[in-house]
Motif scaffolding. Structure first.
Motif, PDB file in Angstrom:
ATOM      1  N   ASN A 518       0.818  -1.222   0.000  1.00  0.00           N
ATOM      2  CA  ASN A 518       0.000   0.000   0.000  1.00  0.00           C
ATOM      3  C   ASN A 518       0.849   1.267   0.000  1.00  0.00           C
ATOM      4  O   ASN A 518       0.341   2.364   0.216  1.00  0.00           O
ATOM      5  CB  ASN A 518      -0.937   0.010   1.210  1.00  0.00           C
ATOM      6  N   TYR A 519       2.179   1.110  -0.199  1.00  0.00           N
ATOM      7  CA  TYR A 519       3.118   2.231  -0.252  1.00  0.00           C
ATOM      8  C   TYR A 519       3.169   3.010   1.067  1.00  0.00           C
ATOM      9  O   TYR A 519       3.523   4.185   1.090  1.00  0.00           O
ATOM     10  CB  TYR A 519       2.765   3.185  -1.402  1.00  0.00           C
ATOM     11  N   ALA A 520       2.832   2.339   2.174  1.00  0.00           N
ATOM     12  CA  ALA A 520       2.937   2.969   3.495  1.00  0.00           C
ATOM     13  C   ALA A 520       4.334   2.681   4.040  1.00  0.00           C
ATOM     14  O   ALA A 520       4.525   1.904   4.977  1.00  0.00           O
ATOM     15  CB  ALA A 520       1.856   2.426   4.423  1.00  0.00           C
ATOM     16  N   PHE A 521       5.341   3.323   3.452  1.00  0.00           N
ATOM     17  CA  PHE A 521       6.724   3.000   3.765  1.00  0.00           C
ATOM     18  C   PHE A 521       7.099   3.404   5.196  1.00  0.00           C
ATOM     19  O   PHE A 521       7.884   2.718   5.855  1.00  0.00           O
ATOM     20  CB  PHE A 521       7.664   3.661   2.759  1.00  0.00           C
ATOM     21  N   ASP A 522       6.571   4.537   5.684  1.00  0.00           N
ATOM     22  CA  ASP A 522       6.887   4.958   7.061  1.00  0.00           C
ATOM     23  C   ASP A 522       6.386   3.928   8.070  1.00  0.00           C
ATOM     24  O   ASP A 522       7.095   3.580   9.025  1.00  0.00           O
ATOM     25  CB  ASP A 522       6.267   6.327   7.347  1.00  0.00           C
ATOM     26  N   GLU A 523       5.158   3.427   7.860  1.00  0.00           N
ATOM     27  CA  GLU A 523       4.620   2.414   8.771  1.00  0.00           C
ATOM     28  C   GLU A 523       5.408   1.109   8.654  1.00  0.00           C
ATOM     29  O   GLU A 523       5.659   0.433   9.665  1.00  0.00           O
ATOM     30  CB  GLU A 523       3.139   2.165   8.438  1.00  0.00           C
ATOM     31  N   ALA A 524       5.817   0.767   7.450  1.00  0.00           N
ATOM     32  CA  ALA A 524       6.604  -0.455   7.255  1.00  0.00           C
ATOM     33  C   ALA A 524       7.947  -0.361   7.968  1.00  0.00           C
ATOM     34  O   ALA A 524       8.444  -1.348   8.520  1.00  0.00           O
ATOM     35  CB  ALA A 524       6.809  -0.726   5.763  1.00  0.00           C
ATOM     36  N   LEU A 525       8.543   0.836   7.982  1.00  0.00           N
ATOM     37  CA  LEU A 525       9.817   1.027   8.662  1.00  0.00           C
ATOM     38  C   LEU A 525       9.660   0.806  10.163  1.00  0.00           C
ATOM     39  O   LEU A 525      10.511   0.166  10.813  1.00  0.00           O
ATOM     40  CB  LEU A 525      10.361   2.426   8.372  1.00  0.00           C
ATOM     41  N   LEU A 526       8.570   1.326  10.758  1.00  0.00           N
ATOM     42  CA  LEU A 526       8.328   1.117  12.188  1.00  0.00           C
ATOM     43  C   LEU A 526       8.130  -0.374  12.491  1.00  0.00           C
ATOM     44  O   LEU A 526       8.643  -0.892  13.489  1.00  0.00           O
ATOM     45  CB  LEU A 526       7.101   1.915  12.626  1.00  0.00           C
ATOM     46  N   THR A 527       7.389  -1.073  11.622  1.00  0.00           N
ATOM     47  CA  THR A 527       7.187  -2.515  11.816  1.00  0.00           C
ATOM     48  C   THR A 527       8.503  -3.266  11.733  1.00  0.00           C
ATOM     49  O   THR A 527       8.767  -4.168  12.541  1.00  0.00           O
ATOM     50  CB  THR A 527       6.212  -3.058  10.758  1.00  0.00           C
ATOM     51  N   LEU A 528       9.350  -2.892  10.777  1.00  0.00           N
ATOM     52  CA  LEU A 528      10.650  -3.557  10.634  1.00  0.00           C
ATOM     53  C   LEU A 528      11.512  -3.338  11.867  1.00  0.00           C
ATOM     54  O   LEU A 528      12.187  -4.258  12.338  1.00  0.00           O
ATOM     55  CB  LEU A 528      11.360  -3.031   9.384  1.00  0.00           C
ATOM     56  N   ASN A 529      11.501  -2.140  12.411  1.00  0.00           N
ATOM     57  CA  ASN A 529      12.284  -1.877  13.626  1.00  0.00           C
ATOM     58  C   ASN A 529      11.798  -2.724  14.795  1.00  0.00           C
ATOM     59  O   ASN A 529      12.596  -3.183  15.623  1.00  0.00           O
ATOM     60  CB  ASN A 529      12.219  -0.392  13.980  1.00  0.00           C
ATOM     61  N   ARG A 530      10.464  -2.946  14.880  1.00  0.00           N
ATOM     62  CA  ARG A 530       9.948  -3.802  15.958  1.00  0.00           C
ATOM     63  C   ARG A 530      10.391  -5.254  15.760  1.00  0.00           C
ATOM     64  O   ARG A 530      10.756  -5.933  16.713  1.00  0.00           O
ATOM     65  CB  ARG A 530       8.415  -3.710  16.003  1.00  0.00           C
ATOM     66  N   ILE A 531      10.371  -5.719  14.492  1.00  0.00           N
ATOM     67  CA  ILE A 531      10.754  -7.108  14.230  1.00  0.00           C
ATOM     68  C   ILE A 531      12.207  -7.347  14.585  1.00  0.00           C
ATOM     69  O   ILE A 531      12.575  -8.370  15.181  1.00  0.00           O
ATOM     70  CB  ILE A 531      10.512  -7.452  12.743  1.00  0.00           C
ATOM     71  N   THR A 532      13.074  -6.397  14.242  1.00  0.00           N
ATOM     72  CA  THR A 532      14.515  -6.602  14.400  1.00  0.00           C
ATOM     73  C   THR A 532      15.060  -6.029  15.705  1.00  0.00           C
ATOM     74  O   THR A 532      16.278  -5.993  15.892  1.00  0.00           O
ATOM     75  CB  THR A 532      15.266  -5.963  13.224  1.00  0.00           C
ATOM     76  N   ALA A 533      14.169  -5.593  16.594  1.00  0.00           N
ATOM     77  CA  ALA A 533      14.645  -4.985  17.842  1.00  0.00           C
ATOM     78  C   ALA A 533      15.524  -5.955  18.632  1.00  0.00           C
ATOM     79  O   ALA A 533      16.527  -5.570  19.237  1.00  0.00           O
ATOM     80  CB  ALA A 533      13.466  -4.533  18.696  1.00  0.00           C
ATOM     81  N   ALA A 534      15.150  -7.236  18.579  1.00  0.00           N
ATOM     82  CA  ALA A 534      15.915  -8.234  19.346  1.00  0.00           C
ATOM     83  C   ALA A 534      17.310  -8.425  18.785  1.00  0.00           C
ATOM     84  O   ALA A 534      18.217  -8.894  19.474  1.00  0.00           O
ATOM     85  CB  ALA A 534      15.179  -9.576  19.335  1.00  0.00           C
ATOM     86  N   LEU A 535      17.517  -8.050  17.516  1.00  0.00           N
ATOM     87  CA  LEU A 535      18.835  -8.217  16.895  1.00  0.00           C
ATOM     88  C   LEU A 535      19.698  -6.982  17.069  1.00  0.00           C
ATOM     89  O   LEU A 535      20.848  -6.952  16.633  1.00  0.00           O
ATOM     90  CB  LEU A 535      18.669  -8.503  15.397  1.00  0.00           C
ATOM     91  N   GLY A 536      19.128  -5.924  17.668  1.00  0.00           N
ATOM     92  CA  GLY A 536      19.883  -4.687  17.806  1.00  0.00           C
ATOM     93  C   GLY A 536      19.979  -3.923  16.498  1.00  0.00           C
ATOM     94  O   GLY A 536      20.914  -3.182  16.260  1.00  0.00           O
TER      95      GLY A 536
END
Length: 554
Positions: A518-536
């Motif tokens: 849906n071209y919601a790149f800002d929201e996708a970036l926040l989701t990616l940061n949550r997914i990879t938070a455990a990896l630092g």
């Protein structure tokens, strides 16, 4: 080269008008090389503008005569006459500037003509043709007018302007680059002729000319690298307006607009995606030519690589009524190599097979040919049931921009880089791409290369991409940077990383996929940061990320 290729999309179904449109397109194509040279000479400008004025007089009289005879709605007739008058006025204004001695930029004229041509032929004249067709079917002129005039169709003009500007700028730059390369080639030809003349002279002259030849060779290589850098830079710069076009077209398709406007937005999106794929090929080829692609060795399973390719490419095969099958020996050990580059080469071969196969099957397989201790000679093959390739054409197919049918009326689209990229990737990996084909008997493309066998436990479990931690980190950072820039290339990189992200949080990875679609790149970036938070792997505060210097999957 052709600036604007005639397309069936330009047809109105009215023979006299379509014939005049083809004349205008041919006129612009003939003048395009001179117009792209920035400074426009008077002896070029005046004949062109006079020819346009003659065309305007004849064409507009033809259209108005047809509209009046058919009884078209007066509102449309008045609007059409106003558009015609405005174009005539603008051409006259350009001619007065030339006559008064003003410097006239050729690209300004080219942009004006191509913009008006696309707007008028694809917009105004198409609506006129639809109204006339509706009147011919018994619908009243007023109702025909209301049906064809959309209230929001004009918003598509903004996207059209972006496309035209990008096209003109690219054409101008490539024309200038071709001119510079032609001059360098002329210098090289002179050097070769001089070398032949003095070949049998004294040893000192031979040594001198040999040195000149070496310099000429270096100049040729420098020119080749310059061309590759030019292609890469221009293609990358075009991605920025292309991202805006694709996003704008997607938003238009989702908005409440008339069906005609929706159809035009869909055409913009489809054309943009096609252009995106072509630019991706140009970027990949230019990096290979410039030696900017590095090999990252990591353990992987051949069967898993082929299965992922089958899953990703099955849709395009299915849409043509083809079966895409996969065959690999489960007993093959884990391998050490660059599965990403190998996957890119095989994907190019599969796409090529699907394109040129009308019916039947495309098979992707791997076979063990030989073994030397822990080293295996493998053949990665793509076989199709297409029409086959004549022997005299087979050796030419692996060259850059080579196509089986190079005419402008060819059936299949493309710029002839897929097989060239696959061949260069195979060579980079230490292998070779070969072809076995007979006319009417299908084709088999083979990448044969030696790979080392490794312990299966060395393959990361559930990684999906078999990347080591450094490579995964670099890829994630690159994805974050692309999302932060709203770069459409993020869609492709996310597809490569999705199996790995799903092992961390499958639900969040699915949500991220929807956000990117849906071209919601800002929201996708926040989701990616949550997914990879455990990896630092959180994004730095300045909104940037460290880019992968190879960046070969863009």
């Amino acid at each position: 080269m052709t600036f604007m290729t005639w397309s069936d999309n330009y047809l109105t179904g009215i023979e006299a008008i379509d014939r005049q449109h083809k004349t205008l397109v041919a006129m612009i194509n003939d003048a395009a090389p001179a117009l792209a040279a920035t400074a426009l000479a008077v002896d070029v400008a005046l004949p062109l503008l006079d020819g346009l004025l003659d065309y305007v007089s004849a064409h507009f009289q033809t259209e108005e005569r047809i509209m009046v005879r058919s009884g078209i709605d007066s509102r449309h007739l008045q609007h059409h006459q106003a558009v015609h008058g405005e174009f005539h006025r603008q051409v006259l204004a350009l001619r007065r500037r030339v006559e008064s001695g003003d410097d006239l930029d050729g690209t300004e004229v080219l942009r004006f003509l191509s913009n008006w041509l696309a707007f008028h032929i694809l917009g105004e004249d198409q609506r006129m043709a639809r109204e006339l067709k509706a009147i011919g079917a018994g619908i009243t002129a007023g109702e025909a007018y209301e049906r064809t005039e959309g209230g929001k169709a004009e918003i598509l003009q903004g996207a059209n302007d972006v496309l035209v500007n990008a096209l003109v700028n690219l054409f101008s730059q490539m024309t200038e680059q071709n001119r510079a390369l032609a001059e360098k080639n002329a210098v090289l030809q002179v050097a070769h002729r001089e070398l032949d003349t003095y070949r049998r002279t004294l040893e000192q002259q031979v040594e001198t000319r040999t040195a000149e030849l070496r310099q000429a060779k270096e100049a040729a290589e420098a020119a080749s690298h310059a061309k590759s850098r030019f292609l890469g830079t221009v293609s990358h710069e075009l991605l920025t307006p292309l991202n805006a076009i694709l996003g704008f077209a997607h938003l238009l398709e989702q908005s409440e607009i008339p069906p005609k406007a929706k159809e035009q937005a869909n055409r913009i999106g489809a054309a943009g995606k096609r252009l995106q794929a072509l630019l991706g090929d140009v970027l990949q080829f230019s990096r290979l030519e410039a030696g900017e692609v590095n090999i990252d060795y990591a353990p992987f399973q051949a069967a898993a690589l082929l299965a992922r390719l089958q899953e990703r490419l099955a849709k395009s095969a299915y849409q043509k009524g083809l079966a895409l099958t996969c065959d690999s020996d489960p007993a093959l050990p884990a391998l050490l190599g660059d599965q990403q580059l190998l996957g890119l080469a095989l994907e190019a071969l599969v796409n090529n097979a699907v394109k040129f196969t009308e019916s039947g099957t495309v098979q992707l397989r791997v076979r063990l040919l030989d073994r030397n201790n822990s080293r295996l000679l493998l053949s990665f093959e793509v076989e199709d049931t297409g029409g086959g390739i004549a022997p005299e054409r087979q050796n030419q197919l692996f060259g850059a921009f080579e196509q089986l049918d190079a005419t402008t009326s060819r059936r299949f689209e493309g710029i002839g880089l897929g097989l060239a990229i696959a061949a260069r990737l195979a060579k980079l990996l230490g292998g070779e791409l070969t072809l076995d084909s007979t006319p009417g008997g299908g084709s088999v493309f083979r990448i044969s290369l030696w790979l080392a066998a490794v312990d299966a436990q060395a393959v990361p479990v559930g990684s999906g991409q078999s990347l080591d931690r450094d490579a995964t980190s670099a890829a994630l950072n690159q994805l974050k940077m692309e999302l932060s820039q709203s770069n459409i290339v993020a869609r492709k990189r996310f597809g490569e990383l999705r199996p790995f992200l799903s092992t961390l949080d499958a639900a969040a990875a699915q949500t991220m996929a929807q956000q990117i679609d849906n071209y919601a790149f800002d929201e996708a970036l926040l989701t990616l940061n949550r997914i990879t938070a455990a990896l630092g792997q959180t994004l730095p505060a300045d909104g940037t990320a460290s880019a992968n210097p190879d960046n070969r999957t863009t």
